[in-house]
Design an enzyme around this catalytic site. Structure first.
Site, PDB file in Angstrom:
ATOM      1  CE1 TYR A 201      -3.934  -9.442   4.787  1.00 55.06           C
ATOM      2  CE2 TYR A 201      -4.882 -11.513   5.539  1.00 55.06           C
ATOM      3  CZ  TYR A 201      -4.575 -10.635   4.521  1.00 55.06           C
ATOM      4  OH  TYR A 201      -4.929 -10.943   3.220  1.00 55.06           O
TER       5      TYR A 201
ATOM      6  CD  GLN B 144     -10.770 -13.941  -4.696  1.00 57.09           C
ATOM      7  OE1 GLN B 144     -10.194 -14.618  -3.855  1.00 57.09           O
ATOM      8  NE2 GLN B 144     -10.165 -13.029  -5.438  1.00 57.09           N
TER       9      GLN B 144
ATOM     10  CE1 TYR C  64      -8.055 -10.171  -5.106  1.00 57.46           C
ATOM     11  CE2 TYR C  64      -7.194 -12.041  -3.874  1.00 57.46           C
ATOM     12  CZ  TYR C  64      -7.838 -10.823  -3.910  1.00 57.46           C
ATOM     13  OH  TYR C  64      -8.259 -10.246  -2.754  1.00 57.46           O
TER      14      TYR C  64
ATOM     15  NE  ARG D  18      -5.545  -4.261   2.777  1.00 59.87           N
ATOM     16  CZ  ARG D  18      -5.593  -5.309   1.968  1.00 59.87           C
ATOM     17  NH1 ARG D  18      -5.058  -6.451   2.330  1.00 59.87           N
ATOM     18  NH2 ARG D  18      -6.176  -5.212   0.796  1.00 59.87           N
TER      19      ARG D  18
ATOM     20  CE  LYS E 119     -15.384 -10.158  -2.209  1.00 64.63           C
ATOM     21  NZ  LYS E 119     -14.121  -9.471  -1.969  1.00 64.63           N
TER      22      LYS E 119
ATOM     23  CG  HIS F  29     -10.947  -6.051  -0.936  1.00 64.01           C
ATOM     24  ND1 HIS F  29     -10.962  -6.715  -2.127  1.00 64.01           N
ATOM     25  CD2 HIS F  29     -10.086  -6.766  -0.157  1.00 64.01           C
ATOM     26  CE1 HIS F  29     -10.148  -7.760  -2.081  1.00 64.01           C
ATOM     27  NE2 HIS F  29      -9.611  -7.817  -0.890  1.00 64.01           N
TER      28      HIS F  29
ATOM     29  NE  ARG G 237      -8.569  -7.011   3.978  1.00 62.12           N
ATOM     30  CZ  ARG G 237      -7.918  -7.348   5.078  1.00 62.12           C
ATOM     31  NH1 ARG G 237      -8.353  -6.908   6.241  1.00 62.12           N
ATOM     32  NH2 ARG G 237      -6.852  -8.108   5.037  1.00 62.12           N
TER      33      ARG G 237
HETATM   34  C1  LIG Z   1      -8.423 -10.929   6.179  1.00 65.48           C
HETATM   35  C2  LIG Z   1      -9.177 -10.679   4.915  1.00 65.48           C
HETATM   36  C3  LIG Z   1      -8.750 -11.287   3.750  1.00 65.48           C
HETATM   37  C4  LIG Z   1      -9.456 -11.092   2.568  1.00 65.48           C
HETATM   38  N1  LIG Z   1      -9.081 -11.744   1.449  1.00 65.48           N
HETATM   39  C5  LIG Z   1      -9.804 -11.621   0.314  1.00 65.48           C
HETATM   40  C6  LIG Z   1      -9.473 -12.374  -0.832  1.00 65.48           C
HETATM   41  O1  LIG Z   1      -8.543 -13.155  -0.830  1.00 65.48           O
HETATM   42  N2  LIG Z   1     -10.235 -12.176  -1.940  1.00 65.48           N
HETATM   43  C7  LIG Z   1     -11.291 -11.309  -1.977  1.00 65.48           C
HETATM   44  O2  LIG Z   1     -11.947 -11.171  -3.004  1.00 65.48           O
HETATM   45  N3  LIG Z   1     -11.623 -10.602  -0.893  1.00 65.48           N
HETATM   46  C8  LIG Z   1     -10.926 -10.745   0.240  1.00 65.48           C
HETATM   47  N4  LIG Z   1     -11.280 -10.032   1.358  1.00 65.48           N
HETATM   48  C9  LIG Z   1     -12.459  -9.155   1.310  1.00 65.48           C
HETATM   49  C10 LIG Z   1     -13.720  -9.916   1.698  1.00 65.48           C
HETATM   50  O3  LIG Z   1     -14.100 -10.845   0.723  1.00 65.48           O
HETATM   51  C11 LIG Z   1     -14.902  -8.973   1.901  1.00 65.48           C
HETATM   52  O4  LIG Z   1     -15.018  -8.139   0.769  1.00 65.48           O
HETATM   53  C12 LIG Z   1     -14.776  -8.104   3.158  1.00 65.48           C
HETATM   54  O5  LIG Z   1     -14.145  -8.819   4.174  1.00 65.48           O
HETATM   55  C13 LIG Z   1     -16.153  -7.670   3.615  1.00 65.48           C
HETATM   56  O6  LIG Z   1     -16.071  -6.818   4.716  1.00 65.48           O
HETATM   57  P1  LIG Z   1     -16.242  -7.330   6.242  1.00 65.48           P
HETATM   58  O7  LIG Z   1     -15.056  -8.166   6.530  1.00 65.48           O
HETATM   59  O8  LIG Z   1     -16.275  -6.078   7.008  1.00 65.48           O
HETATM   60  O9  LIG Z   1     -17.503  -8.132   6.302  1.00 65.48           O
HETATM   61  C14 LIG Z   1     -10.594 -10.223   2.548  1.00 65.48           C
HETATM   62  C15 LIG Z   1     -10.996  -9.616   3.742  1.00 65.48           C
HETATM   63  C16 LIG Z   1     -10.313  -9.845   4.906  1.00 65.48           C
HETATM   64  C17 LIG Z   1     -10.810  -9.196   6.168  1.00 65.48           C
END
Ligand SMILES: Cc1cc2nc3c(=O)[nH]c(=O)nc-3n(C[C@H](O)[C@H](O)[C@H](O)COP(=O)(O)O)c2cc1C
Length: 387
Positions: A28, A131, A133, A168, A255, A279, A282
């Site tokens: 995940y 943050q 949603y 994913r 964001k 993101h 993702r």
């Molecule tokens: C496991 C996971 C959970 C995430 N959950 C959120 C979230 O709840 N809210 C959000 O705005 N971004 C979320 N993100 C995105 C991160 O804030 C960020 O944009 C991203 O991880 C940046 O890329 P990097 O992990 O390669 O540094 C998540 C990313 C990951 C890997």
């Protein structure tokens, strides 16, 4: 952190996290959308740039201080929102917040968290950002905002790149989000990692605290996660940003911006900053890397507007590239989530220290005395590779 002698970089923390976490949770964190092309592009995007070396002009310890969102900070990066930290490590949100506080940087807590922002304020303190949603039900959103105000949250981030939750494929295979109750397959996966199980048993129940008083979200983190993500507002527009701007009086950040037009619209809605983000690869597959979009976005919004960025940062030199190209600061995602999974609070501190040390070393080798000098010099320090 025990055995820290073997950990020299963020990739080492990733491997340690892989060894410690049940596969469903490691995948995940580690995975991206569809073919994972955007996720890979985030990493490859840095290769286009080179750092300019200058010799015989530097002081001993470059200052890593940085100012963004009108706050002086000790480091030019912070911990961004990552969902469900408390599933990777018992009390994960608290441990990450403590690490951030110890290093003097903010942590942005995700809506999708086991511990609530009030718990973090009570048990840790420090610089807490939140943050959001946007849920379909605005009255629920208002309750989250009230909780954020009560917890004295200074900065609110609205994530806007999730109008639909992308696919994913690793999560689909593992049943993440589809599984709402512990089943035999999940139990088997968890039993492969007894230390993780013990840690979780010690911590007790895993519920999303923010929805504790909302039975419609179900019980247990897995079911609540599934319901929370199913309720994201798919019809989010700039009018909602304006609505939020009216409601939230303190700093507001959008964001998930990836093009100059959207960045300008966000600024014109009166928000205080944007995070250039896809993101972490993702969401939209085959999107641009974030670093590739930074120069045009900076140019579009002007020098004064706060432009934050995330996506694929695993090295101090990559943070330097972003700062040289005009970023006000960098948000970490997986880099610290791996640290947390590998070693709890000290694992997050390790991740922060590794990146801070790498930045300091590179600045010295570039002949720079500070992050401020780097940001001022910009293109003189970071240029297109081979130019
Ligand atoms: C496991 C996971 C959970 C995430 N959950 C959120 C979230 O709840 N809210 C959000 O705005 N971004 C979320 N993100 C995105 C991160 O804030 C960020 O944009 C991203 O991880 C940046 O890329 P990097 O992990 O390669 O540094 C998540 C990313 C990951 C890997």
């Amino acid at each position: 952190m025990r055995q820290s002698h073997t950990i020299v970089n963020i990739d080492d923390l990733r491997l340690r996290a892989k060894a410690k976490l049940p596969k469903i949770f490691f995948d995940y964190i580690d995975g991206g959308a569809f073919s994972e092309t955007t996720m890979r592009r985030n990493r490859c995007g840095f290769q286009r740039w080179e750092l300019v070396q200058h010799v015989l002009r530097t002081s001993e310890n470059p200052s890593l201080k940085c100012t963004y969102l009108d706050q002086d900070q000790t480091l030019p990066f912070m911990l961004g929102p990552v969902g469900f930290l408390g599933l990777y490590r018992g009390n994960g949100e608290v441990q990450a917040a403590q690490a951030a506080k110890n290093r003097g940087i903010p942590l942005c807590l995700s809506t999708f968290s086991i511990s609530s922002i009030e718990t973090l304020r009570r048990e840790v303190g420090g610089q807490l950002h939140f943050q959001l949603y946007m849920d379909r039900d605005k009255s629920f959103v208002e309750k989250l905002l009230d909780a954020a105000v009560k917890a004295d949250t200074d900065v609110l981030y609205l994530t806007v790149d999730t109008s639909v939750t992308s696919v994913r494929e690793k999560d689909v295979r593992n049943g993440f989000r589809a599984v709402t109750r512990l089943n035999a397959r999940l139990l088997f996966s968890m039993m492969q990692k007894p230390a993780w199980c013990l840690d979780m048993l010690k911590t007790g129940s895993s519920n999303v605290e923010a929805v504790r008083d909302f039975p419609e979200f179900g019980t247990g983190a897995l079911e609540q996660a599934s319901n929370l993500s199913g309720r994201l507002d798919p019809s989010l527009t700039w009018d909602d940003v304006k609505w939020l701007r009216q409601k939230w009086k303190k700093k507001l950040v959008i964001k998930g911006i990836l093009c100059a037009d959207d960045a300008k619209t966000a600024r014109d809605c009166g928000v205080d900053a944007i995070v250039i983000s896809n993101h972490g690869g993702r969401q939209l597959d085959f999107a641009s890397s974030t670093i590739a979009r930074l120069p045009s976005i900076r140019e579009a919004v002007g020098r004064e507007f706060c432009v934050m960025i995330d996506g694929g940062f695993r090295r101090g030199s990559e943070i330097i590239i972003a700062l040289g190209l005009g970023a006000s600061c960098v948000l970490l995602g997986r880099a610290y989530a791996f640290g947390l999974s590998a070693g709890g609070q000290s694992g997050v501190e390790k991740a922060i220290d590794i990146l801070a040390d790498e930045i300091a070393i590179s600045l010295k080798l570039m002949g720079l005395n500070s992050v401020a000098e780097l940001q001022e010099a910009g293109a003189e320090c970071v240029r297109s590779a081979g130019s």
